[in-house]
Design a protein around this motif. Structure first.
Motif, mmCIF file in Angstrom:
data_model
loop_
_atom_site.group_PDB
_atom_site.id
_atom_site.type_symbol
_atom_site.label_atom_id
_atom_site.label_comp_id
_atom_site.label_asym_id
_atom_site.label_seq_id
_atom_site.Cartn_x
_atom_site.Cartn_y
_atom_site.Cartn_z
ATOM 1 N N TYR A 681 0.814 -1.218 0.000
ATOM 2 C CA TYR A 681 0.000 0.000 0.000
ATOM 3 C C TYR A 681 0.844 1.263 0.000
ATOM 4 C CZ TYR A 681 1.140 0.470 4.968
ATOM 5 O OH TYR A 681 1.803 0.635 6.146
ATOM 6 N N MET A 682 2.115 1.190 0.480
ATOM 7 C CA MET A 682 2.969 2.375 0.530
ATOM 8 C C MET A 682 3.522 2.768 -0.840
ATOM 9 S SD MET A 682 4.406 -0.643 1.305
ATOM 10 C CE MET A 682 4.108 -0.675 3.078
ATOM 11 N N ASP A 683 3.298 1.936 -1.865
ATOM 12 C CA ASP A 683 3.736 2.254 -3.222
ATOM 13 C C ASP A 683 2.748 3.248 -3.834
ATOM 14 O OD1 ASP A 683 4.668 2.384 -5.775
ATOM 15 O OD2 ASP A 683 4.353 0.263 -6.264
ATOM 16 N N SER A 684 3.219 4.436 -4.155
ATOM 17 C CA SER A 684 2.320 5.470 -4.689
ATOM 18 C C SER A 684 1.766 5.111 -6.063
ATOM 19 C CB SER A 684 3.056 6.820 -4.772
ATOM 20 O OG SER A 684 4.170 6.726 -5.646
ATOM 21 N N GLU A 685 2.435 4.200 -6.791
ATOM 22 C CA GLU A 685 1.970 3.803 -8.118
ATOM 23 C C GLU A 685 1.026 2.605 -8.071
ATOM 24 O OE1 GLU A 685 5.352 3.129 -10.559
ATOM 25 O OE2 GLU A 685 6.002 5.233 -10.552
ATOM 26 N N LEU A 686 0.748 2.091 -6.868
ATOM 27 C CA LEU A 686 -0.158 0.948 -6.735
ATOM 28 C C LEU A 686 -1.579 1.379 -7.111
ATOM 29 C CD1 LEU A 686 -0.262 -2.025 -5.776
ATOM 30 C CD2 LEU A 686 -1.003 -1.158 -3.559
ATOM 31 N N CYS A 687 -2.165 0.674 -8.065
ATOM 32 C CA CYS A 687 -3.513 1.001 -8.523
ATOM 33 C C CYS A 687 -4.124 -0.261 -9.126
ATOM 34 C CB CYS A 687 -3.488 2.133 -9.563
ATOM 35 S SG CYS A 687 -2.538 1.723 -11.044
ATOM 36 N N ARG A 696 -2.089 -10.942 -13.593
ATOM 37 C CA ARG A 696 -2.297 -11.437 -14.954
ATOM 38 C C ARG A 696 -3.771 -11.686 -15.254
ATOM 39 N NH1 ARG A 696 2.827 -15.652 -15.861
ATOM 40 N NH2 ARG A 696 4.470 -14.071 -15.518
ATOM 41 N N ILE A 697 -4.594 -10.719 -14.849
ATOM 42 C CA ILE A 697 -6.008 -10.726 -15.179
ATOM 43 C C ILE A 697 -6.384 -9.330 -15.644
ATOM 44 C CG2 ILE A 697 -6.678 -12.593 -13.618
ATOM 45 C CD1 ILE A 697 -7.441 -10.552 -11.547
ATOM 46 N N SER A 698 -7.538 -9.204 -16.313
ATOM 47 C CA SER A 698 -7.957 -7.896 -16.796
ATOM 48 C C SER A 698 -8.428 -7.028 -15.636
ATOM 49 C CB SER A 698 -9.079 -8.038 -17.829
ATOM 50 O OG SER A 698 -10.275 -8.429 -17.207
ATOM 51 N N LYS A 699 -8.266 -5.719 -15.793
ATOM 52 C CA LYS A 699 -8.669 -4.818 -14.710
ATOM 53 C C LYS A 699 -10.188 -4.798 -14.522
ATOM 54 C CE LYS A 699 -8.790 -0.518 -17.439
ATOM 55 N NZ LYS A 699 -8.281 0.866 -17.520
ATOM 56 N N SER A 715 -10.759 0.668 -5.099
ATOM 57 C CA SER A 715 -10.152 1.947 -4.749
ATOM 58 C C SER A 715 -10.509 2.361 -3.316
ATOM 59 C CB SER A 715 -10.600 3.034 -5.739
ATOM 60 O OG SER A 715 -12.015 3.130 -5.763
ATOM 61 N N ASP A 716 -11.764 2.099 -2.902
ATOM 62 C CA ASP A 716 -12.171 2.435 -1.529
ATOM 63 C C ASP A 716 -11.404 1.597 -0.513
ATOM 64 O OD1 ASP A 716 -13.935 4.249 -2.559
ATOM 65 O OD2 ASP A 716 -15.673 2.921 -2.457
ATOM 66 N N HIS A 743 4.756 7.914 3.162
ATOM 67 C CA HIS A 743 4.912 6.558 3.689
ATOM 68 C C HIS A 743 3.702 5.676 3.360
ATOM 69 C CE1 HIS A 743 6.585 3.527 6.409
ATOM 70 N NE2 HIS A 743 5.334 3.297 6.783
ATOM 71 N N VAL A 744 2.508 6.251 3.332
ATOM 72 C CA VAL A 744 1.304 5.450 3.079
ATOM 73 C C VAL A 744 0.900 5.445 1.609
ATOM 74 C CG1 VAL A 744 0.426 5.775 5.407
ATOM 75 C CG2 VAL A 744 -0.234 7.392 3.612
ATOM 76 N N GLY A 745 1.762 5.963 0.714
ATOM 77 C CA GLY A 745 1.515 5.785 -0.713
ATOM 78 C C GLY A 745 0.894 6.949 -1.437
ATOM 79 N N TYR A 746 0.962 8.178 -0.865
ATOM 80 C CA TYR A 746 0.434 9.350 -1.557
ATOM 81 C C TYR A 746 1.605 10.179 -2.068
ATOM 82 C CZ TYR A 746 -4.331 8.528 0.009
ATOM 83 O OH TYR A 746 -5.573 8.000 0.196
ATOM 84 N N SER A 747 1.617 10.442 -3.365
ATOM 85 C CA SER A 747 2.698 11.223 -3.950
ATOM 86 C C SER A 747 2.506 12.712 -3.718
ATOM 87 C CB SER A 747 2.782 10.946 -5.456
ATOM 88 O OG SER A 747 1.541 11.229 -6.084
ATOM 89 N N SER A 748 1.284 13.121 -3.366
ATOM 90 C CA SER A 748 0.988 14.533 -3.159
ATOM 91 C C SER A 748 0.464 14.741 -1.732
ATOM 92 C CB SER A 748 -0.044 15.014 -4.184
ATOM 93 O OG SER A 748 -0.513 16.304 -3.858
#
Length: 776
Positions: A681-687, A696-699, A715-716, A743-748
């Motif tokens: 969760y701390m990865d800001s690019e995690l989505c 390896r599945i569709s979004k 997302s929630d 630290h918790v994954g927000y770039s802004s």
């Protein structure tokens, strides 16, 4: 003469320019009229949207306040159920004996809810018997509390005592009134919840709500230029006024309100006003907002001015553009006329250039008709190609076949069809060049004879040098006697061919089908019947359903076996049953198989399961036991049927296991996804996209699967996980808010702050400050 010719040309140019300009102007005027009608409809729609938007804003504010009041109800219920408060209710002399320790314990135990709920200004617990007032961290007597701590301008200590002792209050709200709290004036609403029991109140929990907090909830509703807003209780009494300068008297007769919500337009104090109201289903309160109509519809009036301005500009620009376009478009037309005159040396009899161009275009149309006639000669070739695809089964669906019918000029929909193959016997002694030429000639004549015999009831198609396919077409009412009809037609054709060409036709006739895609099956049936007739060296025709029944061959082709295995592995019970029922009908009903051949068929079916079960990692012992039972069973039709039912039940068991495996895989997949989120969760690019790529599945599948398994959007869930970790860090570390957001994954930092405030009601900075104050 030359001067006269130039004058005629100049007059023609002006006439051509006028003919081009007038349609532009007519179209412009027509467009303006249409635009005016659309404008009128749009203004009505915008006015409705404006009022609906205002109503939606009021509804949203009402819903927020209802939720806040529900939170107060939850807080007061928790306090009323507190054992310390319950034990203190019968205390009469609070400062005698161990009661003093109870007071100290009560002071320490009351939680300060205003730290986590900014809607709560403060709350007090008032006891009837001891006449004590408790608040987090302090306690008072009635007299001291209502004189120095909370001095209500309209209610003194005696009235408070009567209010507490004589009435049992449940979610009761005192209207907003002036209160002096420790020397500072406020406008407060007071929420009351009695403790004890109805008929025997032992005190009350009073929660103070700063009226400014309510005004914040309704700050999206702009009240200006003579507007007003009120909150009324279920008895029509004013609970709070949400706008500055409003009096204590309601400027509107609430008897005019009908229904749970609505908008009323009327004049109040000689001013057009728009009154918007909605009633809460939670507590029956009425939320009432009055605004001058001009203020509510200010945006509409602004749009009207803009539209009128643009309409005038458009009209002027349109006239100018029409003039320019008419001038520019007349030039190429004049060039076309000059080119026609130069290339063809034609003399026009028309009065203007457009008439002359029309003469020339009509000549082009005539040439086009001649070309269409030549194309129509190619239709037989298109039809031949179409029938070839029908006979070979190259159409995947009947819809494709129906669409192509229009291109070949045929209408065969809603009919029944049957294919006959005609073989010409008479050239069995070798071939020579002369004989081949004679065969070609006779083949053409035979085909023409067949075509004449069919008239409009069928089509003839070449499939070999000495064979034709005949497609018979029936209406629904003719199907009952189609055999007699076909035999009569073929008999006439046979006699004509034998008499004129000295050839002997042999026929193979398939079954009737009701769709274009079924023609290929009828064609194959006709081919089988013809081959049997040729093999037996017989003349005349043979129907497919007259072929002898095969008692020595069962039906279980390789492609059916492969399809059955794939369907069982997929757990598709419906399709598996369909294939098994088809095999049963073909081998048990249509074919009269001997007992030995039927046993071979059943062993082949068990062999299919022996291939399938290892792929599913299932136990083979049950299959072996049933195969042994088949070997030792009595040779009867009933035992064969029971064995087939065992096969069918085994396939059902395989499908059930396949579906159970799917469910277990779903549990494993959701656990893997949640573990991935908790560890990353701390990865800001995690989505959603990144997790879908890793799994390896569709979004789209991931989003739907996650919501089905957890009941919450992806997302929630990720946002809640990050916020919980942020709260832990705010509690337990000295990191700055910016460091925690990273630290918790927000770039802004700003994005983190907005999300935190949206979920918790306060910014992370304020939240951390409240924590420090509480523990400091």
């Amino acid at each position: 003469m030359l001067i006269k010719s130039d004058a005629i040309r100049a007059k023609g140019r002006h006439r051509l320019f006028a003919r081009l300009l007038i349609p532009y102007l007519v179209f412009l005027i027509f467009a303006m009229l249409i635009g005016w009608m659309i404008y009128q409809k749009t203004i009505v729609l915008i006015e409705r949207e404006a009022t609906e938007s205002h109503m939606n804003l009021l509804e949203q504010s009402k819903d927020v306040l209802d939720r806040r009041l529900e939170e107060l109800a939850s807080i007061t219920q928790q306090l009323a159920a507190d054992t310390r408060i319950i034990q203190f209710q019968p205390v009469v002399n609070p400062f005698i004996g161990t009661n003093t320790y109870r007071i100290m314990d009560m002071n320490k135990s009351l939680y300060d809810y205003k730290l986590s709920n900014n809607f709560v200004f403060n709350y007090y617990v008032l006891f009837k018997n001891s006449e004590m007032v408790f608040t987090p961290g302090a306690s008072y007597t009635y007299e001291h509390f209502f004189k120095t701590v909370a001095n209500y301008n309209e209610i003194d200590a005696k009235k408070w005592s009567s209010l507490i002792a004589n009435q049992f209050h449940t979610r009761h709200m005192l209207p907003a009134q002036d209160v002096t709290l420790q020397g500072i004036p406020y406008s407060m609403l007071t929420y009351l919840q009695s403790i004890g029991y109805p008929g025997s109140p032992q005190g009350v929990i009073a929660v103070m709500i700063d009226q400014r907090e309510i005004q914040k909830l309704f700050q999206g509703i702009h009240i200006s230029e003579g507007g007003w807003a009120y909150i009324l209780d279920n008895e029509g009494k004013i609970i709070s006024s949400l706008s500055a300068g409003t009096g204590t008297d309601l400027p509107f007769d609430i008897k005019q309100l009908t229904g749970s919500k609505g908008v009323i337009e009327q004049e109040l104090d000689a001013k057009p006003m728009m009154v918007t109201y909605t009633k809460s289903s939670y507590n029956g309160w009425t939320y009432l907002v009055g605004q001058p109509t001009s203020v509510v519809l200010a945006k509409v009036r602004y749009i009207q001015k803009i539209i009128f301005t643009f309409a005038c500009v458009f009209l002027v620009a349109g006239i100018f553009i029409a003039y320019v376009l008419a001038y520019r478009n007349s030039r190429p037309l004049r060039k076309i006329v000059n080119m026609i005159l130069e290339k063809t040396d034609a003399l026009s009899q028309q009065r203007d250039a457009l008439g002359f161009i029309g003469e020339t275009v009509s000549g082009l149309f005539q040439n086009n008709h001649r070309l269409q006639a030549e194309i129509s000669q190619q239709v037989p070739l298109l039809r031949a190609a179409y029938f070839q695809r029908l006979l070979n089964g190259q159409f995947v669906s009947a819809r494709d076949a129906d669409v192509l019918l229009k291109h070949v000029g045929l209408d065969l929909q809603g009919m029944s069809y049957m294919v006959t193959i005609v073989h010409l016997r008479g050239f069995d002694n070798g071939y020579s060049s002369d004989l081949l030429e004679e065969l070609d000639m006779k083949r053409v004549l035979a085909k023409e004879t067949l075509r004449k015999s069919m008239d409009y009831d069928g089509f003839v198609y070449d499939i070999a040098d000495d064979q034709f396919a005949v497609l018979f077409i029936y209406k629904e009412e003719q199907v009952g006697f189609y055999k007699d009809y076909v035999e009569q037609k073929l008999k006439e054709t046979k006699e004509n061919i034998a008499e004129q060409l000295k050839l002997v036709p042999v026929y193979g006739m398939g079954g009737v089908c009701d769709s274009l895609t079924g023609i290929s099956r009828s064609y194959e049936q006709a081919r089988e019947a013809l081959n049997a007739q040729i093999w037996n060296n017989k003349e005349g025709g043979l129907w497919y359903d007259e072929l002898p029944t095969d008692m020595n061959h069962y039906y279980f082709p390789q492609d059916v076996e492969t399809r059955l295995i794939h369907l069982a592995k997929a757990g598709d019970q419906t399709e598996v049953n369909y294939v098994l029922d088809e095999l049963y009908r073909e081998n048990f009903e249509h074919r009269h198989l001997s007992i030995s051949v039927m046993k071979l068929f059943l062993f082949e079916m068990w062999g299919c399961l022996v291939k399938l079960l290892p792929q599913m990692e299932l136990d083979l012992q049950n299959v072996y036991n049933q195969m042994t039972a088949l070997h030792g069973s009595n040779d009867s039709y009933d035992s064969m049927c029971k064995n087939f039912e065992s096969i069918k039940a085994t396939f059902q068991w395989v499908c059930d296991n396949a579906n159970e495996n799917k469910k277990s895989q779903n549990v494993e997949l959701i656990e893997t996804i949640i573990s991935l989120l908790q560890n990353s969760y701390m990865d800001s690019e995690l989505c959603l996209d990144k997790v879908a790529d890793q799994m390896r599945i569709s979004k789209v599948y991931l989003s739907q699967f996650f919501k089905e398994q957890t009941g919450i959007n992806f997302s929630d869930y990720l946002e809640n996980l990050r916020m919980e970790q942020a709260k832990v860090l705010l509690h337990s570390t000295g990191q700055t808010v910016n460091e925690i957001s990273e630290h918790v994954g927000y770039s802004s930092h700003s994005t983190f702050s907005r999300a935190f405030k949206r979920l918790h009601g306060v910014s992370p900075t304020v939240y951390k400050k409240l924590i420090l104050e509480k523990h400091g």
